[in-house]
Design an enzyme around this catalytic site. Sequence first.
Site, PDB file in Angstrom:
ATOM      1  N   ARG A  66      -5.476  -4.515   6.700  1.00 25.49           N
ATOM      2  CA  ARG A  66      -6.592  -3.586   6.920  1.00 25.49           C
ATOM      3  C   ARG A  66      -7.861  -4.332   7.306  1.00 25.49           C
ATOM      4  O   ARG A  66      -8.648  -3.866   8.130  1.00 25.49           O
ATOM      5  CB  ARG A  66      -6.854  -2.767   5.654  1.00 25.49           C
ATOM      6  CG  ARG A  66      -5.807  -1.716   5.348  1.00 25.49           C
ATOM      7  CD  ARG A  66      -6.153  -0.987   4.071  1.00 25.49           C
ATOM      8  NE  ARG A  66      -5.861  -1.779   2.887  1.00 25.49           N
ATOM      9  CZ  ARG A  66      -6.415  -1.586   1.693  1.00 25.49           C
ATOM     10  NH1 ARG A  66      -7.329  -0.651   1.538  1.00 25.49           N
ATOM     11  NH2 ARG A  66      -6.057  -2.320   0.659  1.00 25.49           N
TER      12      ARG A  66
ATOM     13  N   TYR B 273       3.999  -8.639   9.038  1.00 24.03           N
ATOM     14  CA  TYR B 273       3.710  -7.204   9.139  1.00 24.03           C
ATOM     15  C   TYR B 273       3.656  -6.770  10.594  1.00 24.03           C
ATOM     16  O   TYR B 273       3.334  -7.572  11.486  1.00 24.03           O
ATOM     17  CB  TYR B 273       2.344  -6.877   8.526  1.00 24.03           C
ATOM     18  CG  TYR B 273       2.193  -7.147   7.059  1.00 24.03           C
ATOM     19  CD1 TYR B 273       2.440  -6.150   6.113  1.00 24.03           C
ATOM     20  CD2 TYR B 273       1.761  -8.388   6.600  1.00 24.03           C
ATOM     21  CE1 TYR B 273       2.265  -6.380   4.760  1.00 24.03           C
ATOM     22  CE2 TYR B 273       1.590  -8.634   5.244  1.00 24.03           C
ATOM     23  CZ  TYR B 273       1.844  -7.625   4.332  1.00 24.03           C
ATOM     24  OH  TYR B 273       1.675  -7.867   2.987  1.00 24.03           O
TER      25      TYR B 273
ATOM     26  N   ASP C 268       0.826  -1.211   0.000  1.00 30.57           N
ATOM     27  CA  ASP C 268       0.000   0.000   0.000  1.00 30.57           C
ATOM     28  C   ASP C 268       0.863   1.266   0.000  1.00 30.57           C
ATOM     29  O   ASP C 268       1.924   1.296   0.630  1.00 30.57           O
ATOM     30  CB  ASP C 268      -0.909   0.035   1.225  1.00 30.57           C
ATOM     31  CG  ASP C 268      -2.035  -0.991   1.152  1.00 30.57           C
ATOM     32  OD1 ASP C 268      -2.253  -1.522   0.053  1.00 30.57           O
ATOM     33  OD2 ASP C 268      -2.669  -1.242   2.190  1.00 30.57           O
TER      34      ASP C 268
ATOM     35  N   ASP D 237      -8.508   2.019   6.424  1.00 32.62           N
ATOM     36  CA  ASP D 237      -7.344   2.554   7.131  1.00 32.62           C
ATOM     37  C   ASP D 237      -7.593   4.042   7.404  1.00 32.62           C
ATOM     38  O   ASP D 237      -8.582   4.616   6.928  1.00 32.62           O
ATOM     39  CB  ASP D 237      -6.041   2.338   6.341  1.00 32.62           C
ATOM     40  CG  ASP D 237      -6.064   2.970   4.958  1.00 32.62           C
ATOM     41  OD1 ASP D 237      -6.750   3.993   4.764  1.00 32.62           O
ATOM     42  OD2 ASP D 237      -5.398   2.429   4.054  1.00 32.62           O
TER      43      ASP D 237
END
Length: 276
Positions: free
Chosen positions: A168, A66, A38, A80
């Site tokens: 997300r 992550y 992203d 987000d």
Amino acid sequence: MDGIIVVNKPKGMTSHDVVNVLRHKLKQKKIGHTGTLDPEASGVLLILAGKACKALQFLKDTDKTYQTSIEFGYITDSDDIFGNKIEVKEINYDFDFEKVLQSFIGPQKQKVPMASAKKINGKKLMEYQREGISNIDVYNEIEIYSISVLSKENYSFEVHCSSGTYIRSICRDFGYKTNNLCCMKELVRTKVGRFTLDMAQNLDEIEIDTVKLYPLSYLLDHIERIDYEPVLDIYNGKHVRIQTNANQVCIYDKEKPIAIYQRDHFDVFKSIRGLW
């Protein structure tokens, strides 16, 4: 220039932006990434250069790790904090952060965010969203291998997951599991397969004379190696006989992978991808 470049993608750039910068810096026409990150996220982005681009379909290192944190109190159209707020709700603090996180572990169907590049009927979900269509439910088959708390105060955690997982969506779904509205606050990708953040170079540090290239063999060492003679048969794309139990092999010439061969029948193998 042939090999794998591990980039620490900065925030504010698309993965395609990074490719364009490196194409210009390294004067490399054949270059591409192995999977998007992203724009507002940072961290490990794998770039294939030259002959390494031919090996993309054989990439096995697709699991990812992550670090992220959750924002409470509202949801957005992108799941987000960088999207537009679409609903606000008072925060419910009556939950066990670690226990709820652990409930995400395992294989599952995960709803894909509308603000994503996932394609349906040849069109990205984000394109449908821009047209005012936001009620398309699309699910990915994914797996969360592990998930752990980094900070209870900041509602941050680390997750190791399969390819196709949207962090997300985890943050969004955490809200639904705790009677809250939530979205993702920040995201750093710390690992893609064996490639870690400490192996990555900052984009502004990469130049022709400073770039660190990992060899193509890094991507292919999960495929059985064969040193075949006469090797000229491989360069000519001939069917060859190989004694092995494997159905797919990687042919090497002087320590370099030059072709992927697949079993055609019995001990006869055919070329499915040249790598020279």
